[in-house]
Design an enzyme around this catalytic site. Structure first.
Site, PDB file in Angstrom:
ATOM      1  CB  SER A   1      -0.883   0.037   1.251  1.00 30.04           C
ATOM      2  OG  SER A   1      -1.504   1.314   1.356  1.00 30.04           O
TER       3      SER A   1
ATOM      4  CE1 TYR B   1      -4.319  -1.998   4.517  1.00 28.11           C
ATOM      5  CE2 TYR B   1      -3.462   0.195   4.061  1.00 28.11           C
ATOM      6  CZ  TYR B   1      -3.963  -1.015   3.609  1.00 28.11           C
ATOM      7  OH  TYR B   1      -4.101  -1.233   2.263  1.00 28.11           O
TER       8      TYR B   1
END
Ligand SMILES: NC(=O)c1ccc[n+]([C@@H]2O[C@H](COP(=O)([O-])OP(=O)(O)OC[C@H]3O[C@@H](n4cnc5c(N)ncnc54)[C@H](O)[C@@H]3O)[C@@H](O)[C@H]2O)c1
Length: 259
Positions: A140, A153
């Protein structure tokens, strides 16, 4: 038309049931690959398998090390040697760092980091023994720039990206390349879950930027389609990228200013 290099290649894709994973599966199938499609959601995998006989569903949780080892052995028995592994399975738990629960933290790492480790270890050691293979981990862009409300995350994705690059170093002499694709905001259920009551306004904020959240927006002016990410994954998995390993390719429309 020349035959695709992926024709007949066995590709394992985790998180295949929907979103980016499903787009990667469809792109590989279009190139003639045989896909071992892994997801913990049996329903979405079954739907995908109905689209093509080249899609073989394996229902499992990538956080379960034993289940991954067993499934990879079974895949190779049933389909043949795995030539490509694409790690896509991931979860997003949002919340301020000081308010995250132990469960949110550990479950995020169990899937996003340990899941990548489990699948890459099982497939990587087999690829190395055969002297050929490609691993692509979908990380990501949050791994490269701090994002408010995404500490667990972002940290889990940064760990998965560095694990993949270290694996690439260790396996380089064995003919196995390991790379990362780091998407920005991409139109999937994971993204839409962040948009809340007024999705149009939320999408606009993602594209235009939101200084309250310290985000600069997306210079290219659109949210990615899952197929945009799949395109980058297939390139890195292909021989066109034969001299590329340990790379982290940001596919985010410029959202991190590649800082
Ligand atoms: N959508 C975005 O904006 C975006 C941005 C950057 C990175 N990513 C990353 O891309 C990947 C795919 O995201 P998406 O948007 O398609 O998400 P999604 O939630 O739409 O799909 C994720 C898929 O992974 C599966 N999955 C989740 N945990 C699993 C587990 N433990 N074992 C097996 N399968 C599991 C889910 O069942 C689902 O089918 C994720 O790793 C995500 O972090 C997404």
């Amino acid at each position: 038309m020349p035959q695709s290099e992926f024709a007949g290649v066995v590709a394992m894709v985790t998180g295949a049931g929907q979103g980016i994973g499903a787009a990667v599966v469809r792109a590989l199938v279009a190139e003639g690959a045989v896909v071992a499609a892994v997801d913990r959601n049996a329903g979405s995998l079954a739907g995908l398998a109905e689209e093509s006989t080249a899609v073989h569903p394996y229902v499992l949780d990538v956080a379960d090390s034993q289940a991954v080892d067993t499934a990879v052995e079974l895949m190779e028995d049933q389909l043949g040697p795995i030539g490509v592994l694409v790690n896509v399975a991931g979860i997003l738990r949002t919340g301020l760092a000081v308010e995250l629960s132990d469960e949110d933290w550990s479950e995020t790492f169990a899937v996003n980091t340990s899941g990548v480790f489990h699948a890459s270890r099982a497939a990587g050691r087999r690829m190395a023994a055969r002297g050929r293979g490609a691993v692509v981990t979908v990380g990501s862009n949050a791994a490269g720039v701090p994002r408010a409300g995404m500490a667990a995350y972002a940290a889990s994705k940064a760990a998965a990206a560095m694990f993949t690059r270290c694996l690439g170093l260790e396996l380089a002499r064995s003919g196995v390349r390991c790379n990362v694709v780091s998407p920005g905001s991409t139109d999937t259920e994971m993204q839409r879950a962040l948009w809340g009551e007024d999705p149009e306004a939320a999408e606009r904020r993602v594209i235009d930027g939101d200084l309250e959240a310290w985000r600069v927006g997306i210079p290219i002016g659109r949210i990615a389609a899952p197929a945009d990410i799949a395109e980058a994954v297939l390139f890195l998995a292909s021989d066109r990228a034969r001299h590329i390993t340990m790379h982290d390719l940001y596919v985010d429309g410029g959202a991190t200013l590649r800082a």
